[in-house]
Scaffold this motif. Structure first.
Motif, mmCIF file in Angstrom:
data_model
loop_
_atom_site.group_PDB
_atom_site.id
_atom_site.type_symbol
_atom_site.label_atom_id
_atom_site.label_comp_id
_atom_site.label_asym_id
_atom_site.label_seq_id
_atom_site.Cartn_x
_atom_site.Cartn_y
_atom_site.Cartn_z
ATOM 1 N N LYS A 1 6.575 -32.946 103.390
ATOM 2 C CA LYS A 1 5.796 -32.484 104.539
ATOM 3 C C LYS A 1 4.307 -32.737 104.271
ATOM 4 O O LYS A 1 3.834 -32.610 103.141
ATOM 5 C CB LYS A 1 6.022 -30.995 104.795
ATOM 6 C CG LYS A 1 7.449 -30.634 105.145
ATOM 7 C CD LYS A 1 7.859 -31.216 106.477
ATOM 8 C CE LYS A 1 9.242 -30.711 106.859
ATOM 9 N NZ LYS A 1 9.805 -31.461 107.982
ATOM 10 N N TYR B 1 0.948 -29.320 107.432
ATOM 11 C CA TYR B 1 2.162 -28.509 107.606
ATOM 12 C C TYR B 1 2.172 -27.368 106.591
ATOM 13 O O TYR B 1 2.409 -26.211 106.938
ATOM 14 C CB TYR B 1 3.373 -29.415 107.410
ATOM 15 C CG TYR B 1 4.725 -28.798 107.673
ATOM 16 C CD1 TYR B 1 5.353 -28.963 108.894
ATOM 17 C CD2 TYR B 1 5.402 -28.094 106.678
ATOM 18 C CE1 TYR B 1 6.619 -28.435 109.141
ATOM 19 C CE2 TYR B 1 6.655 -27.556 106.908
ATOM 20 C CZ TYR B 1 7.261 -27.729 108.146
ATOM 21 O OH TYR B 1 8.500 -27.195 108.377
ATOM 22 N N ASN C 1 15.741 -21.660 109.840
ATOM 23 C CA ASN C 1 15.283 -22.266 108.591
ATOM 24 C C ASN C 1 14.279 -21.412 107.829
ATOM 25 O O ASN C 1 13.632 -21.886 106.904
ATOM 26 C CB ASN C 1 14.678 -23.646 108.867
ATOM 27 C CG ASN C 1 15.742 -24.674 109.159
ATOM 28 O OD1 ASN C 1 16.828 -24.634 108.586
ATOM 29 N ND2 ASN C 1 15.444 -25.592 110.052
ATOM 30 N N ASP D 1 14.787 -28.674 106.837
ATOM 31 C CA ASP D 1 13.489 -28.012 107.017
ATOM 32 C C ASP D 1 13.497 -26.569 106.534
ATOM 33 O O ASP D 1 12.499 -25.850 106.697
ATOM 34 C CB ASP D 1 13.073 -28.050 108.489
ATOM 35 C CG ASP D 1 12.686 -29.443 108.941
ATOM 36 O OD1 ASP D 1 12.199 -30.232 108.106
ATOM 37 O OD2 ASP D 1 12.870 -29.751 110.133
ATOM 38 N N ILE E 1 8.711 -24.360 112.515
ATOM 39 C CA ILE E 1 9.968 -24.198 111.783
ATOM 40 C C ILE E 1 10.931 -23.347 112.617
ATOM 41 O O ILE E 1 10.563 -22.265 113.073
ATOM 42 C CB ILE E 1 9.717 -23.530 110.411
ATOM 43 C CG1 ILE E 1 8.742 -24.366 109.583
ATOM 44 C CG2 ILE E 1 11.035 -23.338 109.661
ATOM 45 C CD1 ILE E 1 8.266 -23.680 108.309
#
Length: 125
Positions: free
Chosen positions: A12, A16, A102, A64, A98
């Protein structure tokens, strides 16, 4: 005085990861009332061979997935923790995007006498 460690799949972008830090800090401020600038967080990134998850408990997860470990004073109530779980999922959903499925969070309680935040002192005992 929460201490947070995030484990996630590698790859990522920095923005992020920074958004994760920002969202977690906001959730802590809003639900637990942590002091301003009380930000003690790390991220560990793992390649696919070193990151495993399943669909236990009826939750369909993806690559993720983030594991979030939070160590806090043992003075937090069950209701505060419940509110924190919900707020973390909401804010991470907003930024960096997200899915709630997750977001895997574990809170560990630690007595105040178990903390030293610098200088070898037991600041909270």
């Amino acid at each position: 005085m929460p201490l947070i460690h995030i484990s996630m799949r590698a790859g990522k972008p920095e923005a992020y990861r920074q958004a994760m830090f920002d969202s977690l800090y906001r959730a802590l401020r809003e639900t637990l009332g942590v002091p301003e600038d009380d930000q003690f967080m790390t991220i560990s990134e793992h390649d696919a061979a070193n990151f495993r998850y399943g669909a236990a408990f009826g939750v369909t997860r993806s690559d993720d997935l983030v594991y979030i470990g939070i160590t806090v004073f043992n003075t937090r109530t069950g209701e505060q923790k419940k509110t924190l779980f919900k707020r973390i999922a909401e804010l991470l959903g907003e930024n960096p995007g997200i899915r709630p499925e997750n977001v895997f969070v574990v809170i560990a309680d630690a007595a105040k006498e178990n903390w030293s935040v610098g200088h070898g002192l037991q600041q909270f005992a």
